[in-house]
Design a protein around this motif. Sequence first.
Motif, PDB file in Angstrom:
ATOM      1  N   LEU A  26       0.854  -1.180   0.000  1.00 34.16           N
ATOM      2  CA  LEU A  26       0.000   0.000   0.000  1.00 34.16           C
ATOM      3  C   LEU A  26       0.891   1.232   0.000  1.00 34.16           C
ATOM      4  CD1 LEU A  26      -2.785  -0.729   2.652  1.00 34.16           C
ATOM      5  CD2 LEU A  26      -2.948  -0.880   0.176  1.00 34.16           C
ATOM      6  N   TYR A  27       0.575   2.168  -0.874  1.00 30.32           N
ATOM      7  CA  TYR A  27       1.294   3.431  -0.943  1.00 30.32           C
ATOM      8  C   TYR A  27       0.258   4.524  -1.137  1.00 30.32           C
ATOM      9  CZ  TYR A  27       4.728   6.906  -2.481  1.00 30.32           C
ATOM     10  OH  TYR A  27       5.515   8.030  -2.587  1.00 30.32           O
ATOM     11  N   ARG A  28       0.204   5.445  -0.174  1.00 33.98           N
ATOM     12  CA  ARG A  28      -0.822   6.493  -0.196  1.00 33.98           C
ATOM     13  C   ARG A  28      -2.219   5.888  -0.310  1.00 33.98           C
ATOM     14  NH1 ARG A  28       2.495  10.639  -4.141  1.00 33.98           N
ATOM     15  NH2 ARG A  28       4.115  11.100  -2.634  1.00 33.98           N
ATOM     16  N   ASN A  29      -2.432   4.809   0.454  1.00 36.75           N
ATOM     17  CA  ASN A  29      -3.713   4.090   0.547  1.00 36.75           C
ATOM     18  C   ASN A  29      -4.161   3.434  -0.749  1.00 36.75           C
ATOM     19  OD1 ASN A  29      -4.089   4.613   3.319  1.00 36.75           O
ATOM     20  ND2 ASN A  29      -4.772   6.688   2.815  1.00 36.75           N
ATOM     21  N   LYS A  30      -3.243   3.201  -1.660  1.00 37.61           N
ATOM     22  CA  LYS A  30      -3.571   2.487  -2.899  1.00 37.61           C
ATOM     23  C   LYS A  30      -2.654   1.290  -3.040  1.00 37.61           C
ATOM     24  CE  LYS A  30      -5.192   6.515  -5.433  1.00 37.61           C
ATOM     25  NZ  LYS A  30      -5.006   7.393  -6.562  1.00 37.61           N
ATOM     26  N   GLU A  31      -3.188   0.201  -3.590  1.00 39.69           N
ATOM     27  CA  GLU A  31      -2.372  -0.975  -3.862  1.00 39.69           C
ATOM     28  C   GLU A  31      -1.418  -0.660  -5.009  1.00 39.69           C
ATOM     29  OE1 GLU A  31      -5.065  -4.219  -4.653  1.00 39.69           O
ATOM     30  OE2 GLU A  31      -5.335  -4.609  -2.512  1.00 39.69           O
ATOM     31  N   VAL A  32      -0.142  -0.995  -4.812  1.00 41.48           N
ATOM     32  CA  VAL A  32       0.860  -0.671  -5.824  1.00 41.48           C
ATOM     33  C   VAL A  32       1.781  -1.866  -6.063  1.00 41.48           C
ATOM     34  CG1 VAL A  32       0.896   1.790  -5.282  1.00 41.48           C
ATOM     35  CG2 VAL A  32       2.475   0.259  -4.119  1.00 41.48           C
ATOM     36  N   GLU A  33       2.391  -1.844  -7.217  1.00 41.42           N
ATOM     37  CA  GLU A  33       3.433  -2.817  -7.535  1.00 41.42           C
ATOM     38  C   GLU A  33       4.769  -2.172  -7.195  1.00 41.42           C
ATOM     39  OE1 GLU A  33       3.079  -4.949 -11.245  1.00 41.42           O
ATOM     40  OE2 GLU A  33       0.978  -4.298 -11.378  1.00 41.42           O
ATOM     41  N   LEU A  47       5.657   2.834   2.733  1.00 45.92           N
ATOM     42  CA  LEU A  47       4.905   1.668   2.264  1.00 45.92           C
ATOM     43  C   LEU A  47       4.246   0.991   3.452  1.00 45.92           C
ATOM     44  CD1 LEU A  47       7.234  -0.143  -0.300  1.00 45.92           C
ATOM     45  CD2 LEU A  47       5.202   1.201  -0.783  1.00 45.92           C
ATOM     46  N   LYS A  48       3.103   0.391   3.204  1.00 50.19           N
ATOM     47  CA  LYS A  48       2.418  -0.424   4.203  1.00 50.19           C
ATOM     48  C   LYS A  48       2.117  -1.784   3.589  1.00 50.19           C
ATOM     49  CE  LYS A  48       0.151   3.262   6.791  1.00 50.19           C
ATOM     50  NZ  LYS A  48      -1.139   3.783   7.276  1.00 50.19           N
ATOM     51  N   ILE A  49       1.824  -2.730   4.466  1.00 54.04           N
ATOM     52  CA  ILE A  49       1.379  -4.053   4.044  1.00 54.04           C
ATOM     53  C   ILE A  49       0.100  -4.380   4.796  1.00 54.04           C
ATOM     54  CG2 ILE A  49       3.609  -4.982   3.306  1.00 54.04           C
ATOM     55  CD1 ILE A  49       4.079  -6.075   6.064  1.00 54.04           C
ATOM     56  N   GLN A  50      -0.694  -5.296   4.243  1.00 58.19           N
ATOM     57  CA  GLN A  50      -1.957  -5.655   4.866  1.00 58.19           C
ATOM     58  C   GLN A  50      -1.913  -7.094   5.361  1.00 58.19           C
ATOM     59  OE1 GLN A  50      -4.523  -4.653   1.472  1.00 58.19           O
ATOM     60  NE2 GLN A  50      -5.460  -3.096   2.770  1.00 58.19           N
ATOM     61  N   ALA A  51      -2.307  -7.294   6.633  1.00 58.28           N
ATOM     62  CA  ALA A  51      -2.409  -8.639   7.202  1.00 58.28           C
ATOM     63  C   ALA A  51      -3.687  -9.290   6.681  1.00 58.28           C
ATOM     64  CB  ALA A  51      -2.423  -8.561   8.719  1.00 58.28           C
ATOM     65  N   ILE A  52      -3.578 -10.577   6.362  1.00 60.11           N
ATOM     66  CA  ILE A  52      -4.701 -11.302   5.757  1.00 60.11           C
ATOM     67  C   ILE A  52      -5.056 -12.518   6.599  1.00 60.11           C
ATOM     68  CG2 ILE A  52      -5.462 -12.583   3.697  1.00 60.11           C
ATOM     69  CD1 ILE A  52      -5.033  -9.634   3.096  1.00 60.11           C
ATOM     70  N   ASN A  53      -6.354 -12.730   6.780  1.00 58.89           N
ATOM     71  CA  ASN A  53      -6.860 -13.929   7.431  1.00 58.89           C
ATOM     72  C   ASN A  53      -8.084 -14.407   6.660  1.00 58.89           C
ATOM     73  OD1 ASN A  53      -7.246 -15.993   9.282  1.00 58.89           O
ATOM     74  ND2 ASN A  53      -8.350 -14.703  10.733  1.00 58.89           N
ATOM     75  N   SER A  54      -8.006 -15.609   6.134  1.00 57.22           N
ATOM     76  CA  SER A  54      -9.127 -16.176   5.365  1.00 57.22           C
ATOM     77  C   SER A  54      -9.580 -15.229   4.257  1.00 57.22           C
ATOM     78  CB  SER A  54     -10.300 -16.519   6.279  1.00 57.22           C
ATOM     79  OG  SER A  54      -9.912 -17.444   7.250  1.00 57.22           O
ATOM     80  N   GLN A  55      -8.635 -14.742   3.505  1.00 67.25           N
ATOM     81  CA  GLN A  55      -8.874 -13.892   2.337  1.00 67.25           C
ATOM     82  C   GLN A  55      -9.425 -12.506   2.670  1.00 67.25           C
ATOM     83  OE1 GLN A  55      -7.729 -15.016  -0.551  1.00 67.25           O
ATOM     84  NE2 GLN A  55      -7.205 -16.955   0.422  1.00 67.25           N
ATOM     85  N   ARG A  56      -9.397 -12.097   3.938  1.00 67.05           N
ATOM     86  CA  ARG A  56      -9.871 -10.752   4.276  1.00 67.05           C
ATOM     87  C   ARG A  56      -8.794 -10.001   5.032  1.00 67.05           C
ATOM     88  NH1 ARG A  56     -11.611  -9.715   9.417  1.00 67.05           N
ATOM     89  NH2 ARG A  56     -11.663 -11.515  10.797  1.00 67.05           N
ATOM     90  N   THR A 101      11.672   0.988   6.753  1.00 60.28           N
ATOM     91  CA  THR A 101      10.560   0.551   7.595  1.00 60.28           C
ATOM     92  C   THR A 101       9.276   0.486   6.793  1.00 60.28           C
ATOM     93  OG1 THR A 101      11.572   1.503   9.569  1.00 60.28           O
ATOM     94  CG2 THR A 101       9.193   1.110   9.668  1.00 60.28           C
ATOM     95  N   ILE A 102       8.559  -0.616   6.956  1.00 62.28           N
ATOM     96  CA  ILE A 102       7.202  -0.721   6.412  1.00 62.28           C
ATOM     97  C   ILE A 102       6.290  -1.140   7.555  1.00 62.28           C
ATOM     98  CG2 ILE A 102       7.752  -1.135   3.985  1.00 62.28           C
ATOM     99  CD1 ILE A 102       7.400  -4.072   4.423  1.00 62.28           C
ATOM    100  N   LYS A 103       5.144  -0.542   7.615  1.00 58.09           N
ATOM    101  CA  LYS A 103       4.194  -0.792   8.693  1.00 58.09           C
ATOM    102  C   LYS A 103       3.076  -1.704   8.202  1.00 58.09           C
ATOM    103  CE  LYS A 103       5.054   3.426  11.237  1.00 58.09           C
ATOM    104  NZ  LYS A 103       5.690   2.767  12.347  1.00 58.09           N
ATOM    105  N   ILE A 104       2.511  -2.436   9.138  1.00 62.57           N
ATOM    106  CA  ILE A 104       1.311  -3.218   8.840  1.00 62.57           C
ATOM    107  C   ILE A 104       0.128  -2.283   9.009  1.00 62.57           C
ATOM    108  CG2 ILE A 104      -0.064  -5.242   9.411  1.00 62.57           C
ATOM    109  CD1 ILE A 104       2.430  -6.444  10.720  1.00 62.57           C
ATOM    110  N   ASP A 105      -0.753  -2.230   8.045  1.00 66.14           N
ATOM    111  CA  ASP A 105      -1.922  -1.366   8.082  1.00 66.14           C
ATOM    112  C   ASP A 105      -2.811  -1.775   9.256  1.00 66.14           C
ATOM    113  OD1 ASP A 105      -3.572   0.684   7.158  1.00 66.14           O
ATOM    114  OD2 ASP A 105      -4.716  -0.672   5.865  1.00 66.14           O
ATOM    115  N   GLY A 106      -3.051  -0.861  10.179  1.00 66.53           N
ATOM    116  CA  GLY A 106      -3.873  -1.157  11.347  1.00 66.53           C
ATOM    117  C   GLY A 106      -3.061  -1.083  12.623  1.00 66.53           C
TER     118      GLY A 106
END
Length: 195
Positions: A26-33, A47-56, A101-106
Amino acid sequence: MNYYDLRINEENKVWKKYFNFGEYFLYRNKEVEFHLIYNIENKVNNLKIQAINSQRVVLKENEFTKTTAPNFDRIQNILFIKDSILDEKLFEDIKGLEFTTIKIDGKFQNDYKLMNFTNVINCVDYINSVRAEFDFFSTLVLDRTKIPNDLDGFFLSGWDEYGEFYCIVNDKLKSQLLKIEKASEFLIFDKIQVS
């Protein structure tokens, strides 16, 4: 000097107690490559990353009851390491690498450090390399004359059909990475032929 394609062990027995992350940064709240942002910004921050559990997407660490944050992971071939286990002093003599540093979103206890190489190099020996539909049928060969002697790691461009980078490390960087807790469980170093 030997060179290796650095990747993550994806076997279920390694991952059964860890949660995963989404397939995009995630970069500026948008998914990026990653490779596109890297090429535009030339320095990757915020940059941020999103934690996933059961596809959510999960925004609070306490929602994970049976799993915990992994020591290592990757998104789009880019490796990151849990900051609580990373001793950056191990890498003071490593050339061509910086940790971002990259943070986990949340709300999460740990952040991660992205292995951010300062150089993107296309050093593929296209004459001796074989690009097949599946990676395991492909043969990557690097051209030693195109690799600067003073680099211990770099992002390889020009090999992935979608433009993504590969993390390439030499023996020195491999040795230092293997000193990190549980590195031998998570990290795989595929030796690359060099011409």
